[in-house]
Design an enzyme around this catalytic site. Structure first.
Site, PDB file in Angstrom:
ATOM      1  CG  ASP A 148     -13.079  68.465   5.157  1.00 57.61           C
ATOM      2  OD1 ASP A 148     -13.625  67.356   5.053  1.00 57.61           O
ATOM      3  OD2 ASP A 148     -13.516  69.507   4.625  1.00 57.61           O
ATOM      4  CE  LYS A 171     -14.291  64.968  -1.563  1.00 62.77           C
ATOM      5  NZ  LYS A 171     -13.086  65.786  -1.289  1.00 62.77           N
ATOM      6  NE  ARG A 206     -12.361  62.721   4.130  1.00 64.38           N
ATOM      7  CZ  ARG A 206     -12.704  64.006   4.066  1.00 64.38           C
ATOM      8  NH1 ARG A 206     -12.806  64.605   2.912  1.00 64.38           N
ATOM      9  NH2 ARG A 206     -12.915  64.696   5.170  1.00 64.38           N
ATOM     10  CB  SER A 256     -18.316  62.467   1.734  1.00 66.25           C
ATOM     11  OG  SER A 256     -17.325  62.773   0.784  1.00 66.25           O
ATOM     12  CG  ASP A 261     -12.946  68.555  -3.771  1.00 67.26           C
ATOM     13  OD1 ASP A 261     -13.729  69.248  -3.100  1.00 67.26           O
ATOM     14  OD2 ASP A 261     -12.673  67.377  -3.473  1.00 67.26           O
ATOM     15  CG  ASP A 262     -17.547  72.474  -3.700  1.00 69.72           C
ATOM     16  OD1 ASP A 262     -18.253  72.713  -4.692  1.00 69.72           O
ATOM     17  OD2 ASP A 262     -17.949  72.598  -2.529  1.00 69.72           O
ATOM     18  CG  ASP A 268     -18.685  66.588   0.378  1.00 66.07           C
ATOM     19  OD1 ASP A 268     -18.893  65.985   1.441  1.00 66.07           O
ATOM     20  OD2 ASP A 268     -17.858  67.518   0.273  1.00 66.07           O
TER      21      ASP A 268
HETATM   22  C1  GLA Z   1     -16.145  68.894   2.218  1.00 69.18           C
HETATM   23  C2  GLA Z   1     -15.216  67.752   1.908  1.00 69.18           C
HETATM   24  C3  GLA Z   1     -13.878  68.266   1.426  1.00 69.18           C
HETATM   25  C4  GLA Z   1     -14.082  69.141   0.219  1.00 69.18           C
HETATM   26  C5  GLA Z   1     -15.049  70.264   0.535  1.00 69.18           C
HETATM   27  C6  GLA Z   1     -15.420  71.041  -0.688  1.00 69.18           C
HETATM   28  O1  GLA Z   1     -15.717  69.644   3.308  1.00 69.18           O
HETATM   29  O2  GLA Z   1     -15.047  66.930   3.014  1.00 69.18           O
HETATM   30  O3  GLA Z   1     -13.007  67.205   1.126  1.00 69.18           O
HETATM   31  O4  GLA Z   1     -14.552  68.354  -0.826  1.00 69.18           O
HETATM   32  O5  GLA Z   1     -16.265  69.740   1.095  1.00 69.18           O
HETATM   33  O6  GLA Z   1     -16.367  72.022  -0.408  1.00 69.18           O
END
Ligand code: GLA
Length: 512
Positions: A318, A255, A314, A289, A179-180, A257
């Protein structure tokens, strides 16, 4: 039949249709009242039950039935969700060589003039399953202080090892998703680079490692100036270049975002990324997202378009490590199920976010409830916990073979809440292949185990079919279920009882 009548307690030591690998644990959770228990040969196909939410009522027995039927397709006897697209199945992910060459040349141009290239990657015909770093490991980048848990090559390799060695991969949990907070910057030519300290061997190395273990690697970026945690994002002029970079690294899922972008940029950028991923020729599942940034609902969100360009998306907030967060997401999905339910299907899924099971915020009952509810919603199953330290009890929840079979049902129909009682009991239903169903009896109560009395007819089943149910968690089998049979399920506070319900035979026909 008086209460305490014919018992529907488990038979055959809990070895039901899918119970071969599961021993019966705990007591049966259902009692039957009504006609004698019957067992027999597999029944004929039956018409689907009524499908809309039955509504609020004081007592399941008194519920009045209303609603529409699911679309019943042809004589073959299968359900179809309204947006199921035959065109996305079958022919496999790759375009022909000529097409691919042309796309390499033309995709950026097409995207720029705003044309939508349909995501024809043939991927995710079933909801994706795997491990995703964010909820548990967040943006911990301090590898000096916390080398075991920081976002680094080491963390992903260790999770990959666990996925491969502890049974996860073989049950279908094959995605290992970054992820991030992995990005170190861009090189002189604008190519994305991982943090050199934390990913010294690069992302291609991690992808190779995942592939060598039979896993797939997912990565994260953000369509905007920055990722949500402030790392370099993918601006519109970088979409094609970044897609090519991910393909060169042999990444299997992206993914994307939406932090630090405008609605206009997202409206251009998500279709552009879908086209750019297609144009690479590498099958890369695309998780968008986008809807979560537009409030998740029409008219701002165009779900038909999303289903054309994204494999999953999404929709909402979150998830956080708490039961209240699970409930708020569930509530939103249920409130908008008329919109959300029809848009999910093979190749394109709603994503209510990660599973919390194994972390700190859920009780045992709540962990079971999230797993059951996410499964009945045909949600992606992304575990976000420390697989190095997960307890046997939590592994059991996540590795339940019948649960996974239901989540991965080939029809890919998202379930719905069909009943909401004043007693704070709710019932969810998901139609499955072979005229079976998943039923989740969910208690929002916080007092004590609740004895919920119901019958299949009160859940809108109308046919003269004899059913059996297997309790997904205990393995117990409840037999002799006619539509009018009153049964009792005992549901723990904030917990579920989940049934896999399947037809045994058509009543009124001779048994063989
Ligand atoms: C957003 C996404 C999360 C995650 C964070 C990472 O909030 O919705 O699922 O990926 O960013 O910074």
């Amino acid at each position: 039949m008086p209460a305490g009548g014919v018992s529907g307690s488990p038979k055959g030591a809990g070895l039901g249709r899918f119970g071969e690998r599961r021993a019966l644990r705990g007591r049966g959770t259902a009692l039957l009242e009504g006609p004698d228990r019957l067992q027999g040969r597999a029944g004929r196909r039956q018409a689907p039950p009524l499908w809309n939410e039955i509504g609020e009522s004081g007592d399941c027995r008194a519920s009045r039935l209303r609603g529409q039927k699911l679309r019943w397709v042809g004589g073959g006897g299968s359900f179809q969700s309204p947006t199921y697209k035959a065109g996305k199945s079958g022919s496999g992910p790759l375009l022909g060589r000529w097409c691919r060459a042309m796309l390499w040349k033309t995709a950026p141009l097409l995207a720029l003039v705003g044309q939508v290239l349909v995501l024809e990657n043939g991927l995710l015909r079933r909801p994706p399953m795997g491990w995703l770093a964010w909820e548990r490991f967040r943006c911990n980048i301090d590898c000096e202080e916390d080398p075991e848990n920081c976002i680094s090559e080491r963390l992903f390799m260790e999770m990959a090892d666990r996925l491969a060695q502890d049974g996860w991969r073989d049950l279908g949990y094959t995605y290992l998703n970054i992820d991030d907070c992995w990005i170190g910057g861009r090189d002189a030519k604008g190519h994305l680079m991982p943090s050199p300290k934390r990913f010294p061997n690069g992302i291609a190395f991690l992808a190779d490692y995942a592939h060598s273990l039979g896993l797939q690697l997912g990565i994260y970026e953000d369509l905007g100036n920055f990722t949500c945690m402030g790392f370099p994002g993918t601006t519109l002029d970088k979409v094609v270049q970044d897609a090519q970079t991910f393909a060169e690294w042999k990444v299997d899922m992206l993914k994307l975002d939406g932090c630090y972008s405008t609605p206009e940029e997202r409206a251009k950028g998500y279709p552009m990324m879908a086209a750019a991923l297609n144009a690479t020729g590498r099958p890369i599942a695309f998780s968008c997202s986008w809807p979560a940034y537009e409030g998740g609902l029409p008219p701002k969100v165009n779900y038909s378009q999303l289903a054309e360009i994204c494999n999953l998306w999404r929709n909402y907030d979150d998830i956080q490590d708490s039961w209240s967060s699970v409930l708020s997401i569930l509530d939103w999905f249920v409130d908008h199920q008329d919109i959300l339910q029809p848009v999910a299907g093979p190749g394109h899924w709603n994503d209510p976010d990660m599973l919390l099971i194994g972390n700190f915020g859920l009780s045992f009952e709540q962990a079971r409830a999230q797993m059951a509810l996410w499964t009945v919603l045909a949600a992606p199953l992304f575990i976000s916990t420390d697989l190095r330290t997960i307890s046997a009890q939590n592994m059991d929840i996540l590795q339940n073979p019948l649960m996974i079979k239901i989540n991965q049902d080939p029809l890919g129909i998202q379930g719905r809440r069909i009943l909401k009682e004043k007693s704070l009991i709710e019932v969810f239903l998901r139609p499955l292949d072979n005229n079976a169903y998943a039923l989740v009896f969910f208690s929002r109560r916080t007092d004590m185990p609740y004895r919920f009395h119901c019958s299949l007819s009160q859940l809108n089943f109308t046919s003269s079919i004899l059913y059996e149910a297997q309790d997904v968690y205990t393995g117990g089998v409840i037999s002799g279920l006619r539509t009018e049979t009153i049964f009792t399920v005992i549901i723990n506070p904030t917990g579920v009882v989940m049934w896999y319900l399947y037809p045994v035979r058509q009543l009124g026909t001779p048994q063989q």
